[in-house]
Design a protein around this motif. Structure first.
Motif, PDB file in Angstrom:
ATOM      1  N   LEU A  34       0.831  -1.197   0.000  1.00 43.10           N
ATOM      2  CA  LEU A  34       0.000   0.000   0.000  1.00 43.10           C
ATOM      3  C   LEU A  34       0.869   1.252   0.000  1.00 43.10           C
ATOM      4  O   LEU A  34       1.920   1.286   0.655  1.00 43.10           O
ATOM      5  CB  LEU A  34      -0.922   0.021   1.220  1.00 43.10           C
ATOM      6  N   SER A  35       0.399   2.282  -0.715  1.00 38.58           N
ATOM      7  CA  SER A  35       1.182   3.517  -0.757  1.00 38.58           C
ATOM      8  C   SER A  35       0.313   4.692  -1.191  1.00 38.58           C
ATOM      9  O   SER A  35      -0.472   4.582  -2.129  1.00 38.58           O
ATOM     10  CB  SER A  35       2.360   3.384  -1.722  1.00 38.58           C
ATOM     11  N   ILE A  36       0.481   5.811  -0.487  1.00 39.60           N
ATOM     12  CA  ILE A  36      -0.048   7.099  -0.943  1.00 39.60           C
ATOM     13  C   ILE A  36       1.060   7.679  -1.813  1.00 39.60           C
ATOM     14  O   ILE A  36       1.981   8.323  -1.336  1.00 39.60           O
ATOM     15  CB  ILE A  36      -0.390   8.005   0.256  1.00 39.60           C
ATOM     16  N   MET A  37       0.973   7.448  -3.097  1.00 40.30           N
ATOM     17  CA  MET A  37       2.122   7.536  -3.987  1.00 40.30           C
ATOM     18  C   MET A  37       2.194   8.819  -4.813  1.00 40.30           C
ATOM     19  O   MET A  37       3.104   9.009  -5.623  1.00 40.30           O
ATOM     20  CB  MET A  37       2.129   6.315  -4.917  1.00 40.30           C
ATOM     21  N   GLU A  38       1.253   9.744  -4.611  1.00 38.94           N
ATOM     22  CA  GLU A  38       1.178  10.893  -5.512  1.00 38.94           C
ATOM     23  C   GLU A  38       2.443  11.741  -5.550  1.00 38.94           C
ATOM     24  O   GLU A  38       2.808  12.286  -6.600  1.00 38.94           O
ATOM     25  CB  GLU A  38      -0.031  11.771  -5.134  1.00 38.94           C
ATOM     26  N   SER A  39       3.136  11.872  -4.418  1.00 40.17           N
ATOM     27  CA  SER A  39       4.326  12.725  -4.404  1.00 40.17           C
ATOM     28  C   SER A  39       5.423  12.198  -5.327  1.00 40.17           C
ATOM     29  O   SER A  39       6.259  12.959  -5.821  1.00 40.17           O
ATOM     30  CB  SER A  39       4.869  12.873  -2.979  1.00 40.17           C
ATOM     31  N   ARG A  40       5.422  10.892  -5.588  1.00 41.82           N
ATOM     32  CA  ARG A  40       6.395  10.318  -6.508  1.00 41.82           C
ATOM     33  C   ARG A  40       6.193  10.851  -7.927  1.00 41.82           C
ATOM     34  O   ARG A  40       7.132  10.889  -8.727  1.00 41.82           O
ATOM     35  CB  ARG A  40       6.287   8.799  -6.485  1.00 41.82           C
ATOM     36  N   MET A  41       4.955  11.265  -8.224  1.00 43.50           N
ATOM     37  CA  MET A  41       4.644  11.812  -9.540  1.00 43.50           C
ATOM     38  C   MET A  41       4.700  13.343  -9.560  1.00 43.50           C
ATOM     39  O   MET A  41       4.301  13.977 -10.530  1.00 43.50           O
ATOM     40  CB  MET A  41       3.231  11.367  -9.967  1.00 43.50           C
ATOM     41  N   GLY A  42       5.184  13.931  -8.459  1.00 41.92           N
ATOM     42  CA  GLY A  42       5.252  15.388  -8.370  1.00 41.92           C
ATOM     43  C   GLY A  42       3.921  16.025  -8.072  1.00 41.92           C
ATOM     44  O   GLY A  42       3.707  17.208  -8.360  1.00 41.92           O
TER      45      GLY A  42
ATOM     46  N   LEU B 294       1.586  12.362   7.414  1.00 42.74           N
ATOM     47  CA  LEU B 294       2.420  13.305   6.666  1.00 42.74           C
ATOM     48  C   LEU B 294       3.686  12.622   6.157  1.00 42.74           C
ATOM     49  O   LEU B 294       4.099  12.815   5.008  1.00 42.74           O
ATOM     50  CB  LEU B 294       2.773  14.500   7.562  1.00 42.74           C
ATOM     51  N   ARG B 295       4.272  11.805   6.993  1.00 39.95           N
ATOM     52  CA  ARG B 295       5.515  11.118   6.605  1.00 39.95           C
ATOM     53  C   ARG B 295       5.295  10.199   5.409  1.00 39.95           C
ATOM     54  O   ARG B 295       6.036  10.270   4.416  1.00 39.95           O
ATOM     55  CB  ARG B 295       6.065  10.319   7.791  1.00 39.95           C
ATOM     56  N   ILE B 296       4.301   9.322   5.498  1.00 45.06           N
ATOM     57  CA  ILE B 296       4.132   8.353   4.411  1.00 45.06           C
ATOM     58  C   ILE B 296       3.608   9.018   3.139  1.00 45.06           C
ATOM     59  O   ILE B 296       3.829   8.511   2.036  1.00 45.06           O
ATOM     60  CB  ILE B 296       3.212   7.187   4.824  1.00 45.06           C
ATOM     61  N   SER B 297       2.954  10.184   3.274  1.00 42.87           N
ATOM     62  CA  SER B 297       2.450  10.894   2.094  1.00 42.87           C
ATOM     63  C   SER B 297       3.576  11.640   1.384  1.00 42.87           C
ATOM     64  O   SER B 297       3.691  11.594   0.154  1.00 42.87           O
ATOM     65  CB  SER B 297       1.340  11.867   2.487  1.00 42.87           C
ATOM     66  N   ILE B 298       4.404  12.345   2.149  1.00 48.02           N
ATOM     67  CA  ILE B 298       5.522  13.080   1.544  1.00 48.02           C
ATOM     68  C   ILE B 298       6.513  12.129   0.893  1.00 48.02           C
ATOM     69  O   ILE B 298       7.000  12.364  -0.219  1.00 48.02           O
ATOM     70  CB  ILE B 298       6.232  13.954   2.597  1.00 48.02           C
ATOM     71  N   LEU B 299       6.813  11.018   1.568  1.00 46.77           N
ATOM     72  CA  LEU B 299       7.833  10.093   1.094  1.00 46.77           C
ATOM     73  C   LEU B 299       7.299   9.041   0.122  1.00 46.77           C
ATOM     74  O   LEU B 299       8.083   8.286  -0.441  1.00 46.77           O
ATOM     75  CB  LEU B 299       8.489   9.393   2.290  1.00 46.77           C
TER      76      LEU B 299
END
Length: 268
Positions: free
Chosen positions: A136-144, A165-170
């Motif tokens: 599982l991942s909140i992955m949007e930040s990887r796409m900018g 906040l941590r898992i979302s930013i990273l």
């Protein structure tokens, strides 16, 4: 309606909505957005509905947004992000927030990948039961990008802010046990669909009015001032006691049988 990207089945007034693009790991394209929004609105009006299961085909929930498909038409972004009022859900957000509006429990059964848009959809469910091999991942930040599909509403209710906040930013990838330890999922199981169906069987033995009232109370007033929560407790209790299903529960308790319920009251 004939669906292209989802499958919908029904048994005992329990509806299963299955994301159905196994060849694309159930990547979310515009058609899937439209169909998920349509079915969630349709189910909200169904007074006989008792529970909904959300899941994916091919051993995965969803690998996230199908960027390649979405980038083919520049109008898709405008359709998804447009809203009349800032506080309303746009179409991108409705695939998550619409499930919160249903007056029945929604259970996400998660296997394999549950990333990005898939995670946002799953966050709209009331319960998330995942397989031991889930990722599982909140992955949007990887796409900018930032999270923008409504899952943040649920995230603030189920996780401490610093961890969210941590898992979302990273864009942290979490295995099943890590996700459960953080509160992101409700339960980990070798047989998540069996667990979901067993939960549904317990739900349908309870008054549909009580279930609807409790979901509305906890979803709408969980972070509200105490006076609003207390007011709604009293309001819902009176409505339930004056309704058709309350005496059926009392009769069943006296006779030591299971109650036979009428469809839930019209609006909660």
């Amino acid at each position: 309606m004939k669906y292209q990207r989802i499958k919908v089945s029904r048994e005992q007034d329990i509806v299963t909505v299955r994301l159905d693009r196994a060849d694309k790991l159930n990547g979310v394209d515009m058609t899937m957005f439209d169909e998920l929004i349509y079915i969630s609105k349709l189910l909200r009006r169904d007074r006989r509905l008792r529970a909904v299961i959300l899941t994916g085909s091919g051993g995965h929930f969803s690998s996230g947004l199908d960027f390649k498909s979405m980038m083919k038409n520049k109008s898709f972004a405008a359709r998804l992000l447009f809203k009349w009022l800032p506080g309303q859900s746009n179409r991108a957000q409705q695939v998550s927030t619409n499930w919160r509006k249903l007056p029945v429990p929604v259970i996400a059964v998660i296997e394999g990948y549950c990333w990005g848009a898939g995670m946002q959809i799953a966050l709209g469910a009331d319960f998330r039961i995942c397989s031991t091999d889930a990722n599982l991942s909140i992955m949007e930040s990887r796409m900018g990008l930032t999270s923008d599909m409504g899952g943040s509403v649920a995230l603030r209710e189920i996780m401490p802010k610093d961890q969210a906040l941590r898992i979302s930013i990273l864009a942290t990838e979490l295995d099943a046990d890590e996700a459960q330890s953080l509160g992101l999922v409700t339960q980990v199981s070798h047989t998540p669909m069996d667990e979901a169906l067993a939960l549904c069987q317990q739900i349908i033995q309870k008054s549909p009015d009580v279930t609807a009232a409790m979901k509305h109370m906890y979803t709408r007033y969980w972070t509200a001032p105490a006076w609003k929560l207390l007011a709604y407790e009293t309001y819902s209790q009176i409505r339930i006691m004056l309704g058709r299903n309350f005496p059926r529960v009392q009769k069943a308790l006296r006779n030591k049988t299971l109650p036979e319920f009428q469809p839930r009251q019209r609006r909660w």
